[in-house]
Design a protein around this motif. Sequence first.
Motif, PDB file in Angstrom:
ATOM      1  N   UNK A  95       0.845  -1.194   0.000  1.00  0.00           N
ATOM      2  CA  UNK A  95       0.000   0.000   0.000  1.00  0.00           C
ATOM      3  C   UNK A  95       0.879   1.242   0.000  1.00  0.00           C
ATOM      4  N   UNK A  96       0.398   2.303  -0.635  1.00  0.00           N
ATOM      5  CA  UNK A  96       1.181   3.533  -0.692  1.00  0.00           C
ATOM      6  C   UNK A  96       1.420   4.109   0.701  1.00  0.00           C
ATOM      7  N   UNK A  97       0.466   3.904   1.615  1.00  0.00           N
ATOM      8  CA  UNK A  97       0.610   4.436   2.971  1.00  0.00           C
ATOM      9  C   UNK A  97       1.870   3.885   3.657  1.00  0.00           C
ATOM     10  N   UNK A  98       2.231   2.656   3.325  1.00  0.00           N
ATOM     11  CA  UNK A  98       3.398   2.047   3.966  1.00  0.00           C
ATOM     12  C   UNK A  98       4.710   2.642   3.481  1.00  0.00           C
ATOM     13  N   UNK A  99       4.658   3.418   2.385  1.00  0.00           N
ATOM     14  CA  UNK A  99       5.889   3.905   1.758  1.00  0.00           C
ATOM     15  C   UNK A  99       6.105   5.397   1.918  1.00  0.00           C
ATOM     16  N   UNK A 100       5.269   6.085   2.687  1.00  0.00           N
ATOM     17  CA  UNK A 100       5.375   7.550   2.780  1.00  0.00           C
ATOM     18  C   UNK A 100       6.717   7.982   3.370  1.00  0.00           C
ATOM     19  N   UNK A 101       7.166   7.315   4.425  1.00  0.00           N
ATOM     20  CA  UNK A 101       8.447   7.703   5.026  1.00  0.00           C
ATOM     21  C   UNK A 101       9.607   7.442   4.062  1.00  0.00           C
ATOM     22  N   UNK A 102       9.568   6.329   3.355  1.00  0.00           N
ATOM     23  CA  UNK A 102      10.623   6.029   2.389  1.00  0.00           C
ATOM     24  C   UNK A 102      10.631   7.043   1.259  1.00  0.00           C
ATOM     25  N   UNK A 103       9.453   7.395   0.763  1.00  0.00           N
ATOM     26  CA  UNK A 103       9.366   8.365  -0.330  1.00  0.00           C
ATOM     27  C   UNK A 103       9.865   9.734   0.112  1.00  0.00           C
ATOM     28  N   UNK A 104       9.530  10.129   1.321  1.00  0.00           N
ATOM     29  CA  UNK A 104       9.990  11.423   1.835  1.00  0.00           C
ATOM     30  C   UNK A 104      11.498  11.417   2.033  1.00  0.00           C
ATOM     31  N   UNK A 105      12.015  10.318   2.538  1.00  0.00           N
ATOM     32  CA  UNK A 105      13.464  10.214   2.754  1.00  0.00           C
ATOM     33  C   UNK A 105      14.230  10.315   1.448  1.00  0.00           C
ATOM     34  N   UNK A 106      13.737   9.659   0.411  1.00  0.00           N
ATOM     35  CA  UNK A 106      14.453   9.693  -0.865  1.00  0.00           C
ATOM     36  C   UNK A 106      14.410  11.091  -1.468  1.00  0.00           C
ATOM     37  N   UNK A 107      13.308  11.814  -1.245  1.00  0.00           N
ATOM     38  CA  UNK A 107      13.220  13.184  -1.743  1.00  0.00           C
ATOM     39  C   UNK A 107      14.185  14.099  -0.987  1.00  0.00           C
ATOM     40  N   UNK A 140      27.352  27.643   4.202  1.00  0.00           N
ATOM     41  CA  UNK A 140      25.995  27.353   4.664  1.00  0.00           C
ATOM     42  C   UNK A 140      25.295  26.331   3.765  1.00  0.00           C
ATOM     43  N   UNK A 141      25.555  26.411   2.466  1.00  0.00           N
ATOM     44  CA  UNK A 141      24.938  25.451   1.553  1.00  0.00           C
ATOM     45  C   UNK A 141      25.425  24.033   1.841  1.00  0.00           C
ATOM     46  N   UNK A 142      26.703  23.896   2.096  1.00  0.00           N
ATOM     47  CA  UNK A 142      27.229  22.566   2.430  1.00  0.00           C
ATOM     48  C   UNK A 142      26.598  22.049   3.717  1.00  0.00           C
ATOM     49  N   UNK A 143      26.483  22.915   4.698  1.00  0.00           N
ATOM     50  CA  UNK A 143      25.943  22.503   5.990  1.00  0.00           C
ATOM     51  C   UNK A 143      24.468  22.144   5.911  1.00  0.00           C
ATOM     52  N   UNK A 144      23.692  22.917   5.169  1.00  0.00           N
ATOM     53  CA  UNK A 144      22.262  22.609   5.086  1.00  0.00           C
ATOM     54  C   UNK A 144      22.043  21.335   4.278  1.00  0.00           C
ATOM     55  N   UNK A 145      22.893  21.091   3.298  1.00  0.00           N
ATOM     56  CA  UNK A 145      22.818  19.825   2.581  1.00  0.00           C
ATOM     57  C   UNK A 145      23.094  18.655   3.510  1.00  0.00           C
ATOM     58  N   UNK A 146      24.099  18.791   4.346  1.00  0.00           N
ATOM     59  CA  UNK A 146      24.409  17.740   5.329  1.00  0.00           C
ATOM     60  C   UNK A 146      23.238  17.520   6.280  1.00  0.00           C
ATOM     61  N   UNK A 147      22.610  18.615   6.695  1.00  0.00           N
ATOM     62  CA  UNK A 147      21.475  18.502   7.614  1.00  0.00           C
ATOM     63  C   UNK A 147      20.313  17.754   6.969  1.00  0.00           C
ATOM     64  N   UNK A 148      20.053  18.041   5.694  1.00  0.00           N
ATOM     65  CA  UNK A 148      18.967  17.355   4.997  1.00  0.00           C
ATOM     66  C   UNK A 148      19.280  15.870   4.818  1.00  0.00           C
ATOM     67  N   UNK A 149      20.540  15.545   4.640  1.00  0.00           N
ATOM     68  CA  UNK A 149      20.932  14.134   4.576  1.00  0.00           C
ATOM     69  C   UNK A 149      20.611  13.436   5.899  1.00  0.00           C
ATOM     70  N   UNK A 150      21.003  14.066   6.995  1.00  0.00           N
ATOM     71  CA  UNK A 150      20.686  13.491   8.303  1.00  0.00           C
ATOM     72  C   UNK A 150      19.196  13.363   8.528  1.00  0.00           C
ATOM     73  N   UNK A 151      18.461  14.362   8.080  1.00  0.00           N
ATOM     74  CA  UNK A 151      17.007  14.355   8.223  1.00  0.00           C
ATOM     75  C   UNK A 151      16.384  13.209   7.425  1.00  0.00           C
ATOM     76  N   UNK A 152      16.946  12.909   6.274  1.00  0.00           N
ATOM     77  CA  UNK A 152      16.435  11.806   5.455  1.00  0.00           C
ATOM     78  C   UNK A 152      16.583  10.472   6.174  1.00  0.00           C
ATOM     79  N   UNK A 153      17.745  10.246   6.751  1.00  0.00           N
ATOM     80  CA  UNK A 153      17.973   8.978   7.465  1.00  0.00           C
ATOM     81  C   UNK A 153      17.039   8.871   8.661  1.00  0.00           C
ATOM     82  N   UNK A 154      16.880   9.968   9.385  1.00  0.00           N
ATOM     83  CA  UNK A 154      15.972   9.944  10.540  1.00  0.00           C
ATOM     84  C   UNK A 154      14.535   9.675  10.110  1.00  0.00           C
ATOM     85  N   UNK A 155      14.120  10.309   9.028  1.00  0.00           N
ATOM     86  CA  UNK A 155      12.750  10.108   8.541  1.00  0.00           C
ATOM     87  C   UNK A 155      12.511   8.652   8.180  1.00  0.00           C
ATOM     88  N   UNK A 156      13.462   8.043   7.507  1.00  0.00           N
ATOM     89  CA  UNK A 156      13.306   6.636   7.129  1.00  0.00           C
ATOM     90  C   UNK A 156      13.288   5.739   8.363  1.00  0.00           C
TER      91      UNK A 156
END
Length: 356
Positions: A95-107, A140-156
Amino acid sequence: MSAATADADFGASVPPGPGARRGSSAQARLILNRAQFLTKPLLRTAIDSLPGELRLMSGYHLGLWDEHGAETATGSGKGMRPALVFAATTAAGGSTESAVHAATAIELVHNFTLIHDDVMDRDALRRGRPTVWRVWGVDNAILVGDAMHGLAVRTLAEAPIPSPHSVVRLTDSVIELCLGQQRDCAFETRQHITLDDCLATVQQKTSSLLGCACVLGALAAGAAPAAVETMNRFGRELGIAFQLVDDLLGIWGDPARTGKPVGNDLIRRKRSLPVVATLTSGTPAGHELESLYRENHPLAPAEVARATELIVQAGGKQWAATQSQRYLHSAIAPLLDRPAAADLLHLADAVVHRDH
């Protein structure tokens, strides 16, 4: 780090091959819109969890607000990778509901790579607005990119039914695409590059994340290992087709739609796949293009126009268009008899048959 220079709707400039299905582009838009609708709440929640300036810069990049934090309707791109996650889940019987966290993480991963890409390429614009590094600086761009990477792993990891294997596959994909980006950057100072070199780098830099999107979708559905690897192969083959088309658009794309100057890749003397096909063609046109590429300055408009002609003359443009079709057909062949894979097939056709 990812191949996403074209962030608008799908169209149809690369001539459809025999595998193209009528209506795929329109159907793909519906699939993409649904993926954006499904991921937007969690994506916004994730961004809102970031502190201070990291939240501001991340939301700006995603088109949620301007550089002052005022809400906008700019949008955050197509959402093709989340759409692949959902389509792979459906194809695997989930079901698509089961994949929302994975889809958000990949984005989130995809967008962190875009922020870093803009820094490395010194691109001033993305989606018609100044890039993060142009507004807040490289550091700042490098740092915010790193933060979004961390956020992706946490979301998943916070998925309702977390899968440690999903986190491993995501992090392995990031490592692989970083290797591909490193090799791609190294190409800028190498005089002799083969098509095999380029295709291997595309596998790492572009295909790894598309394959990962499909893998995460299959894992969210609880698919068996063989089915997971089928999804991985589909995404990886599609990734090569995607890059071939992206490279064509980097030379012949409409600036009004791509947001880049005419012949943007040639201005930067980028060794994209059509260029390398020309440089290694052994033709007079290939030798002339090699002379142009030896220059140590961005190509002037007249030189860009000549380089464009040379790529056509040497067959580089036709080679890339033909190969994009070949990889598309290789990607979709195992799925053609699977009704549940219809969304994947629509997305695959739309990825290759686009004009921006």
